[in-house]
Scaffold this motif. Structure first.
Motif, PDB file in Angstrom:
ATOM      1  N   LEU A 365       0.958  -1.328  -0.022  1.00 56.18           N
ATOM      2  CA  LEU A 365       0.086   0.079  -0.073  1.00 56.18           C
ATOM      3  C   LEU A 365       0.855   1.312  -0.031  1.00 56.18           C
ATOM      4  O   LEU A 365       0.526   2.269  -0.571  1.00 56.18           O
ATOM      5  CB  LEU A 365      -0.845   0.003   1.213  1.00 56.18           C
ATOM      6  N   LEU A 366       1.808   1.108   0.731  1.00 60.45           N
ATOM      7  CA  LEU A 366       2.830   2.428   0.836  1.00 60.45           C
ATOM      8  C   LEU A 366       3.557   2.439  -0.528  1.00 60.45           C
ATOM      9  O   LEU A 366       3.568   3.693  -1.063  1.00 60.45           O
ATOM     10  CB  LEU A 366       3.959   2.168   1.812  1.00 60.45           C
ATOM     11  N   PHE A 367       3.967   1.445  -1.237  1.00 59.37           N
ATOM     12  CA  PHE A 367       4.265   1.616  -2.807  1.00 59.37           C
ATOM     13  C   PHE A 367       3.326   2.213  -3.791  1.00 59.37           C
ATOM     14  O   PHE A 367       3.575   2.856  -4.421  1.00 59.37           O
ATOM     15  CB  PHE A 367       4.890   0.032  -2.972  1.00 59.37           C
ATOM     16  N   ARG A 368       2.038   1.800  -3.590  1.00 63.42           N
ATOM     17  CA  ARG A 368       0.971   2.136  -4.348  1.00 63.42           C
ATOM     18  C   ARG A 368       1.017   3.554  -4.105  1.00 63.42           C
ATOM     19  O   ARG A 368       1.016   4.247  -5.322  1.00 63.42           O
ATOM     20  CB  ARG A 368      -0.159   1.350  -4.132  1.00 63.42           C
ATOM     21  N   ILE A 369       0.713   4.113  -3.042  1.00 64.58           N
ATOM     22  CA  ILE A 369       0.593   5.628  -3.231  1.00 64.58           C
ATOM     23  C   ILE A 369       2.078   6.352  -3.193  1.00 64.58           C
ATOM     24  O   ILE A 369       2.136   7.637  -3.753  1.00 64.58           O
ATOM     25  CB  ILE A 369      -0.336   6.013  -1.868  1.00 64.58           C
ATOM     26  N   GLY A 370       3.053   5.917  -2.693  1.00 62.84           N
ATOM     27  CA  GLY A 370       4.350   6.479  -2.768  1.00 62.84           C
ATOM     28  C   GLY A 370       4.787   6.461  -4.254  1.00 62.84           C
ATOM     29  O   GLY A 370       5.504   7.629  -4.534  1.00 62.84           O
ATOM     30  N   THR A 371       4.645   5.720  -5.126  1.00 64.96           N
ATOM     31  CA  THR A 371       5.114   5.956  -6.399  1.00 64.96           C
ATOM     32  C   THR A 371       4.380   7.049  -7.136  1.00 64.96           C
ATOM     33  O   THR A 371       4.881   7.668  -7.860  1.00 64.96           O
ATOM     34  CB  THR A 371       4.983   4.581  -7.179  1.00 64.96           C
ATOM     35  N   ALA A 372       2.869   7.011  -6.687  1.00 61.65           N
ATOM     36  CA  ALA A 372       2.137   8.574  -7.502  1.00 61.65           C
ATOM     37  C   ALA A 372       2.775   9.605  -6.739  1.00 61.65           C
ATOM     38  O   ALA A 372       2.950  10.629  -7.460  1.00 61.65           O
ATOM     39  CB  ALA A 372       0.961   8.157  -7.059  1.00 61.65           C
ATOM     40  N   ILE A 373       3.128   9.828  -5.392  1.00 64.24           N
ATOM     41  CA  ILE A 373       3.502  11.064  -4.924  1.00 64.24           C
ATOM     42  C   ILE A 373       5.051  11.237  -5.295  1.00 64.24           C
ATOM     43  O   ILE A 373       5.181  12.204  -5.834  1.00 64.24           O
ATOM     44  CB  ILE A 373       3.479  10.862  -3.237  1.00 64.24           C
ATOM     45  N   GLY A 374       5.729  10.215  -5.178  1.00 61.25           N
ATOM     46  CA  GLY A 374       7.312  10.262  -5.642  1.00 61.25           C
ATOM     47  C   GLY A 374       7.375  10.736  -7.030  1.00 61.25           C
ATOM     48  O   GLY A 374       8.252  11.492  -7.499  1.00 61.25           O
ATOM     49  N   LYS A 375       6.585  10.152  -7.882  1.00 60.03           N
ATOM     50  CA  LYS A 375       6.734  10.370  -9.472  1.00 60.03           C
ATOM     51  C   LYS A 375       6.248  11.826  -9.715  1.00 60.03           C
ATOM     52  O   LYS A 375       7.037  12.408 -10.488  1.00 60.03           O
ATOM     53  CB  LYS A 375       5.690   9.459 -10.205  1.00 60.03           C
ATOM     54  N   TYR A 376       5.327  12.345  -8.988  1.00 64.46           N
ATOM     55  CA  TYR A 376       4.953  13.660  -9.361  1.00 64.46           C
ATOM     56  C   TYR A 376       6.055  14.672  -8.644  1.00 64.46           C
ATOM     57  O   TYR A 376       6.354  15.407  -9.440  1.00 64.46           O
ATOM     58  CB  TYR A 376       3.468  14.000  -8.432  1.00 64.46           C
ATOM     59  N   TRP A 377       6.285  14.443  -7.497  1.00 65.58           N
ATOM     60  CA  TRP A 377       7.343  15.694  -6.941  1.00 65.58           C
ATOM     61  C   TRP A 377       8.918  15.392  -7.378  1.00 65.58           C
ATOM     62  O   TRP A 377       9.168  16.281  -7.760  1.00 65.58           O
ATOM     63  CB  TRP A 377       7.319  15.238  -5.439  1.00 65.58           C
ATOM     64  N   ILE A 378       9.400  14.455  -7.261  1.00 63.68           N
ATOM     65  CA  ILE A 378      10.846  14.283  -7.566  1.00 63.68           C
ATOM     66  C   ILE A 378      11.005  14.462  -9.165  1.00 63.68           C
ATOM     67  O   ILE A 378      11.791  15.304  -9.624  1.00 63.68           O
ATOM     68  CB  ILE A 378      11.094  12.889  -7.380  1.00 63.68           C
ATOM     69  N   PHE A 480      -1.957  19.518  -2.211  1.00 61.17           N
ATOM     70  CA  PHE A 480      -2.054  18.563  -1.267  1.00 61.17           C
ATOM     71  C   PHE A 480      -1.230  17.426  -1.707  1.00 61.17           C
ATOM     72  O   PHE A 480      -0.440  17.127  -0.267  1.00 61.17           O
ATOM     73  CB  PHE A 480      -3.587  17.895  -1.579  1.00 61.17           C
ATOM     74  N   VAL A 481      -0.713  16.944  -2.944  1.00 62.64           N
ATOM     75  CA  VAL A 481       0.342  16.008  -2.894  1.00 62.64           C
ATOM     76  C   VAL A 481       1.624  16.626  -2.427  1.00 62.64           C
ATOM     77  O   VAL A 481       2.523  15.993  -2.230  1.00 62.64           O
ATOM     78  CB  VAL A 481       0.060  15.580  -4.463  1.00 62.64           C
ATOM     79  N   GLU A 482       1.946  17.961  -2.836  1.00 57.83           N
ATOM     80  CA  GLU A 482       2.969  18.488  -2.538  1.00 57.83           C
ATOM     81  C   GLU A 482       3.456  18.470  -1.039  1.00 57.83           C
ATOM     82  O   GLU A 482       4.560  18.202  -0.611  1.00 57.83           O
ATOM     83  CB  GLU A 482       3.067  20.116  -2.873  1.00 57.83           C
ATOM     84  N   SER A 483       2.185  18.597  -0.240  1.00 55.95           N
ATOM     85  CA  SER A 483       2.441  18.880   1.207  1.00 55.95           C
ATOM     86  C   SER A 483       2.678  17.159   1.602  1.00 55.95           C
ATOM     87  O   SER A 483       3.687  16.865   2.429  1.00 55.95           O
ATOM     88  CB  SER A 483       1.267  19.001   1.709  1.00 55.95           C
ATOM     89  N   MET A 484       2.180  16.223   0.867  1.00 54.45           N
ATOM     90  CA  MET A 484       2.161  14.721   1.234  1.00 54.45           C
ATOM     91  C   MET A 484       3.905  14.516   0.928  1.00 54.45           C
ATOM     92  O   MET A 484       4.545  13.734   1.691  1.00 54.45           O
ATOM     93  CB  MET A 484       1.390  13.863   0.285  1.00 54.45           C
ATOM     94  N   ALA A 485       4.260  14.980  -0.144  1.00 53.43           N
ATOM     95  CA  ALA A 485       5.795  14.759  -0.685  1.00 53.43           C
ATOM     96  C   ALA A 485       6.653  15.203   0.507  1.00 53.43           C
ATOM     97  O   ALA A 485       7.697  14.621   0.857  1.00 53.43           O
ATOM     98  CB  ALA A 485       5.914  15.239  -1.941  1.00 53.43           C
TER      99      ALA A 485
END
Length: 538
Positions: A365-378, A480-485
């Motif tokens: 589950l962490l990988f699932r949401i983490g790839t979306a957050i990380g792909k966006y931000w990094i 919102f996603v920036e805050s998460m990242a």
């Protein structure tokens, strides 16, 4: 006359550092070493040292050559037969062969040890510094395995070919050599065939506007059946040994990712096998997409890491106004900021590699949401970061035979490919809505870093209040996603990095008065310590 010649003999190069070359790209990178060891990859350091030596020497030169000589498309041979062959400079083949030998495309699938995904991510990180373009087919090959496993009979025949450590660039039928794969969604139509052999066979008719790595032995693609979008494995050669009806129309003339060929193709009744359930193509192929998005994160982290290394190396050997350039306080602020950003990107990338290695329900589950957050931000941060590194180096960085010029052209690619920024933000929401436990798992990850830095605890509390107050309006999703990242990067640095790096990141990224430019760290930050941590050790 001789005196006049001496007067005009002005071409003496001074105050220009030697290029960062002829070094071991792994041994010189203490930050990469730190995260390899932190997440269980220390057993792979001999492999990484060996590959780092190649990357810092002959593969660096091969990267320049592979980008100087673009792939060429040859539609017919000299006798008029359609062949659809892509010709590459020999340097490209050297890059591919070295990466495959190192395990870029297969390591976790053939070495069943804890930390295999971490070591493989390290190999990708190093290879990107030699040439990001050739990483595309390697990534697609690596990430195809989870999707192909949905069709056991096809997997039995193909996975041994995909995971082989042999690189064979010849245009031969797949059963004579290893395979590769690629994926791009399209509106192609699939029609069932009555063909003997393993798997349900179809013929595909349609147009594919963007097909990356068209020299691969096979492609994972989506096409419509009567039941909807379905996943297919499309070989370049048919099982009977004849050329499949995959016709390359042209190669794209891209501004970046130059060494990698990207084509426009037509499927004129091309033979393919169905993978997974009919009509469930998106679900089948999403496992591959998650892996490719993860590789985009690692690739962009590598670009930032190399950009920071180039800036630190150059400014460490150049003088301005009577002293070393990186002894100037303002330059120190910029360099330290670049170093912090690059490490924060690598930290969450390696945290996700660790999640792949642990392979529990919570980690998935962490990988699932983490790839979306990380792909966006990094991937978005890479372009501005690389530009700032170029500015630190100065005019020489704009010259095409400098590594930074190529990095700058490459820096937007990962943000656009495999789902652009808006797609990733929407995917974060989908992940949260599909499984309510996803948010809990993400918050648990953030909670692990509490009680170390007051500013982090305050920012986490504000984020949790934001979650309680309202559902996310689509207009505000990027914020919102920036805050998460930022919270996730801070939490990862607090847990796994040096305390100085973690505190500097939190003070500069989570404070309400933070700036949008690099080089705006608070003045009490230990700049020299941060610079020394990231500067290449050669």
């Amino acid at each position: 006359m001789q005196r006049h010649i001496e007067l005009f003999d002005t071409h003496e190069v001074f105050n220009q550092p030697l290029p960062l070359e002829n070094y071991n790209a792994y041994k010189s990178d203490s930050v990469l070493q730190h995260y390899i060891r932190s997440f269980g990859g220390e057993w792979g350091e001999d492999r990484l040292l060996e590959y780092g030596q190649l990357v810092g020497n002959e593969l660096q030169e091969a990267g320049f050559e592979a980008n100087a000589y673009k792939p060429e498309f040859q539609s017919h041979d000299r006798f008029g037969h359609r062949i659809d062959v892509i010709k590459y400079h020999p340097a490209y083949h050297r890059l591919m062969a070295a990466a495959i030998n190192a395990g870029h495309h297969n390591l976790p699938w053939v070495v069943h040890k804890t930390g295999a995904h971490v070591v493989r991510a390290g190999i990708e990180y190093l290879h990107t510094q030699a040439d990001p373009g050739s990483g595309c087919p390697l990534t697609m090959t690596f990430s195809s395995i989870p999707a192909i496993r949905h069709q056991p009979d096809i997997a039995q025949a193909w996975i041994p070919k995909i995971t082989t450590a042999l690189y064979d660039p010849r245009n031969l039928p797949y059963y004579e050599k290893q395979g590769g794969s690629d994926v791009r969604a399209n509106t192609t139509r699939a029609y069932p065939l009555d063909t003997p052999g393993p798997g349900e066979s179809y013929e595909l008719v349609g147009h594919k506007w963007f097909c990356s790595a068209p020299m691969s032995d096979a492609f994972l693609t989506l096409a419509n059946t009567d039941s909807g979008l379905t996943c297919f494995l499309l070989p370049r050669w048919r099982p009977d040994g004849t050329k499949n009806a995959i016709h390359v129309q042209r190669l794209k003339n891209k501004m970046g990712n130059v060494s990698n060929a990207s084509a426009e193709v037509e499927y004129g009744g091309a033979f393919a096998w169905m993978i997974g359930e009919e009509g469930q193509g998106v679900r089948t192929i999403l496992e591959m997409v998650a892996m490719t998005r993860f590789d985009c994160m690692i690739g962009s982290s590598a670009i930032m890491g190399q950009a920071a290394a180039q800036a630190l190396h150059h400014t460490g050997a150049r003088t301005a106004f009577g002293r070393n350039l990186h002894d100037h306080p303002l330059m120190q602020n910029v360099l330290a900021d670049l170093a912090i950003e690059a490490e924060a990107a690598l930290a969450i990338g390696m945290r996700l590699a660790h999640a792949l290695d642990k392979d529990s329900d919570d980690e998935r589950l962490l990988f699932r949401i983490g790839t979306a957050i990380g792909k966006y931000w990094i991937c978005k941060r890479a372009a501005q970061h690389t530009y700032e590194a170029m500015e630190s180096v100065g005019g020489v960085a704009v010259v095409e035979d400098n590594v930074l010029a190529r990095l700058y052209r490459e820096s937007p690619i990962n943000a656009i490919w495999e789902g652009s920024g808006n797609i990733q933000c929407l995917d974060v929401v989908r992940a949260l809505e599909k499984n309510p436990d996803t948010l809990d798992i993400f918050l648990i990850e953030l909670e692990k870093a509490k009680n170390h830095l007051d500013l982090y605890d305050e920012a986490l509390g504000e984020f949790k209040q934001q979650l309680l107050m309202k559902s996310q309006n689509e207009y505000a999703l990027r914020q919102f996603v920036e805050s998460m990242a930022l919270l996730w990067q801070a939490a990862t640095l607090i847990q796994f990095s040096d305390a100085t790096i973690a505190e500097s990141f939190v003070l500069s990224r989570l404070a309400h008065n933070h700036s949008y430019m690099y080089g705006t760290l608070p003045e009490h930050i230990p700049f020299r310590t941060i610079i020394q941590r990231t500067k290449p050790k050669i």
